[in-house]
Scaffold this motif. Structure first.
Motif, mmCIF file in Angstrom:
data_model
loop_
_atom_site.group_PDB
_atom_site.id
_atom_site.type_symbol
_atom_site.label_atom_id
_atom_site.label_comp_id
_atom_site.label_asym_id
_atom_site.label_seq_id
_atom_site.Cartn_x
_atom_site.Cartn_y
_atom_site.Cartn_z
ATOM 1 N N PRO A 57 0.801 -1.228 0.000
ATOM 2 C CA PRO A 57 0.000 0.000 0.000
ATOM 3 C C PRO A 57 0.830 1.272 0.000
ATOM 4 O O PRO A 57 0.354 2.316 -0.417
ATOM 5 C CB PRO A 57 -0.817 -0.125 1.294
ATOM 6 N N ALA A 58 2.065 1.197 0.460
ATOM 7 C CA ALA A 58 2.903 2.396 0.520
ATOM 8 C C ALA A 58 3.696 2.620 -0.763
ATOM 9 O O ALA A 58 4.538 3.506 -0.827
ATOM 10 C CB ALA A 58 3.869 2.287 1.702
ATOM 11 N N ALA A 59 3.417 1.830 -1.805
ATOM 12 C CA ALA A 59 4.255 1.873 -3.006
ATOM 13 C C ALA A 59 4.094 3.152 -3.812
ATOM 14 O O ALA A 59 5.061 3.651 -4.397
ATOM 15 C CB ALA A 59 3.965 0.660 -3.884
ATOM 16 N N ASP A 60 2.879 3.681 -3.900
ATOM 17 C CA ASP A 60 2.654 4.880 -4.703
ATOM 18 C C ASP A 60 3.474 6.050 -4.159
ATOM 19 O O ASP A 60 3.391 6.400 -2.992
ATOM 20 C CB ASP A 60 1.171 5.247 -4.703
ATOM 21 N N GLY A 61 4.261 6.631 -5.037
ATOM 22 C CA GLY A 61 5.073 7.762 -4.629
ATOM 23 C C GLY A 61 6.337 7.392 -3.872
ATOM 24 O O GLY A 61 7.078 8.274 -3.442
ATOM 25 N N PHE A 62 6.578 6.090 -3.685
ATOM 26 C CA PHE A 62 7.778 5.674 -2.951
ATOM 27 C C PHE A 62 9.041 6.040 -3.724
ATOM 28 O O PHE A 62 9.133 5.815 -4.929
ATOM 29 C CB PHE A 62 7.740 4.160 -2.720
ATOM 30 N N ALA A 124 -10.960 -4.175 2.428
ATOM 31 C CA ALA A 124 -11.357 -3.636 1.121
ATOM 32 C C ALA A 124 -12.381 -4.593 0.524
ATOM 33 O O ALA A 124 -12.226 -5.810 0.606
ATOM 34 C CB ALA A 124 -10.146 -3.513 0.212
ATOM 35 N N TRP A 125 -13.446 -4.031 -0.078
ATOM 36 C CA TRP A 125 -14.510 -4.886 -0.604
ATOM 37 C C TRP A 125 -15.096 -4.244 -1.847
ATOM 38 O O TRP A 125 -15.996 -3.412 -1.792
ATOM 39 C CB TRP A 125 -15.581 -5.092 0.454
ATOM 40 N N ALA A 126 -14.572 -4.623 -2.989
ATOM 41 C CA ALA A 126 -15.072 -4.096 -4.259
ATOM 42 C C ALA A 126 -16.426 -4.720 -4.591
ATOM 43 O O ALA A 126 -16.770 -5.806 -4.103
ATOM 44 C CB ALA A 126 -14.074 -4.384 -5.374
ATOM 45 N N ASP A 127 -17.186 -4.057 -5.455
ATOM 46 C CA ASP A 127 -18.523 -4.526 -5.796
ATOM 47 C C ASP A 127 -18.530 -5.929 -6.390
ATOM 48 O O ASP A 127 -19.431 -6.725 -6.142
ATOM 49 C CB ASP A 127 -19.180 -3.562 -6.798
ATOM 50 N N ASP A 128 -17.509 -6.240 -7.201
ATOM 51 C CA ASP A 128 -17.504 -7.500 -7.938
ATOM 52 C C ASP A 128 -16.476 -8.494 -7.401
ATOM 53 O O ASP A 128 -15.977 -9.345 -8.132
ATOM 54 C CB ASP A 128 -17.222 -7.239 -9.420
ATOM 55 N N ALA A 129 -16.116 -8.383 -6.129
ATOM 56 C CA ALA A 129 -15.068 -9.254 -5.586
ATOM 57 C C ALA A 129 -15.374 -9.613 -4.140
ATOM 58 O O ALA A 129 -16.246 -9.007 -3.495
ATOM 59 C CB ALA A 129 -13.714 -8.562 -5.680
ATOM 60 N N GLU A 130 -14.648 -10.602 -3.667
ATOM 61 C CA GLU A 130 -14.737 -10.991 -2.273
ATOM 62 C C GLU A 130 -14.014 -9.959 -1.401
ATOM 63 O O GLU A 130 -13.090 -9.281 -1.876
ATOM 64 C CB GLU A 130 -14.094 -12.369 -2.068
ATOM 65 N N PRO A 131 -14.400 -9.829 -0.136
ATOM 66 C CA PRO A 131 -13.670 -8.914 0.746
ATOM 67 C C PRO A 131 -12.225 -9.356 0.946
ATOM 68 O O PRO A 131 -11.939 -10.546 1.022
ATOM 69 C CB PRO A 131 -14.458 -8.972 2.059
ATOM 70 N N VAL A 132 -11.333 -8.405 1.011
ATOM 71 C CA VAL A 132 -9.898 -8.674 1.165
ATOM 72 C C VAL A 132 -9.380 -7.869 2.351
ATOM 73 O O VAL A 132 -9.690 -6.684 2.488
ATOM 74 C CB VAL A 132 -9.115 -8.285 -0.112
ATOM 75 N N VAL A 133 -8.593 -8.521 3.189
ATOM 76 C CA VAL A 133 -7.974 -7.829 4.320
ATOM 77 C C VAL A 133 -6.492 -7.646 4.031
ATOM 78 O O VAL A 133 -5.788 -8.605 3.695
ATOM 79 C CB VAL A 133 -8.155 -8.613 5.634
ATOM 80 N N ARG A 134 -6.028 -6.418 4.152
ATOM 81 C CA ARG A 134 -4.599 -6.130 4.040
ATOM 82 C C ARG A 134 -4.129 -5.551 5.360
ATOM 83 O O ARG A 134 -4.854 -4.821 6.019
ATOM 84 C CB ARG A 134 -4.318 -5.126 2.916
#
Length: 207
Positions: A57-62, A124-134
């Protein structure tokens, strides 16, 4: 990056396993027959981290600095040492078989890196996907190293570790997850090189 895991080869593996393996695979066979290092400098680390924005998650702008580079390289040495332990009684990768860390040192580096920042589960839980825990850490320069270490801990303590192998095809220094009982090499190209090498060796012995 050239050695990001090929999903067609490794199949469906956990995000932790994929991230830990990708870190190990930044050491690879170079085009000149030697060993290449994708994390040889801060630019290489910046590129590698940004290529993993789906799992870091910290990759953007790293933007890597020398401290981050040193920390990730030290962590990678620990991870590859523990990979070598995991594949026993098989042989470790030829890239570092002669320079593995003592086990206690590898464990210390891994555990200290994993503890560099606290993390919290984020759903995180997108409309078309299973919930994901990060597991997301507090933003800061230590977060990348901690997340990489925590992924390695989860992988090494999990069921996927039992499938870990070192590829011993000529010139290959990769680790991979074995997908079926007869799999000996990380990818078809390595299998082809190994069979050619065996053929030449048999021909040499017969002459």
């Amino acid at each position: 990056m050239r050695d990001l895991i090929n999903k067609d080869i490794t199949g469906d593996i956990s995000g932790d396993a994929r991230l830990a393996l990708d870190l190990a695979l930044t050491v690879r066979h170079g085009g000149d027959g030697g060993i290449a290092d994708d994390l040889a400098d801060t630019a290489g680390l910046t590129t590698w981290v940004r290529a993993h924005r789906d799992t870091l998650p910290a990759a953007d702008g790293f933007v890597a600095d020398e401290a981050a580079l040193s920390a990730v390289r030290e962590l990678r040495a620990a991870v590859r040492t523990l990979f070598a332990r995991a594949v026993r009684p098989g042989e470790p990768s030829a890239a570092d078989a002669a320079r593995l860390l003592p086990l206690a040192e590898a464990l210390r580096r891994l555990n200290e890196a994993a503890a560099r920042v606290p993390t919290v589960p984020v759903l995180a839980w997108a409309d078309d996907a299973e919930p994901v825990v990060r597991h997301q850490g507090v933003r800061g320069e230590a977060e990348i190293v901690a997340l990489l270490a925590q992924a390695a801990v989860a992988f090494l303590a999990g069921a996927d570790r039992e499938r870990l192998r070192a590829c011993h095809a000529p010139r290959c220094v990769r680790y991979f997850l074995k997908e079926h009982p007869r799999q000996e090499w990380c990818r078809p190209a390595c299998g082809n090189r190994a069979r050619v090498a065996r053929h030449h060796e048999r021909h040499k012995q017969a002459s």
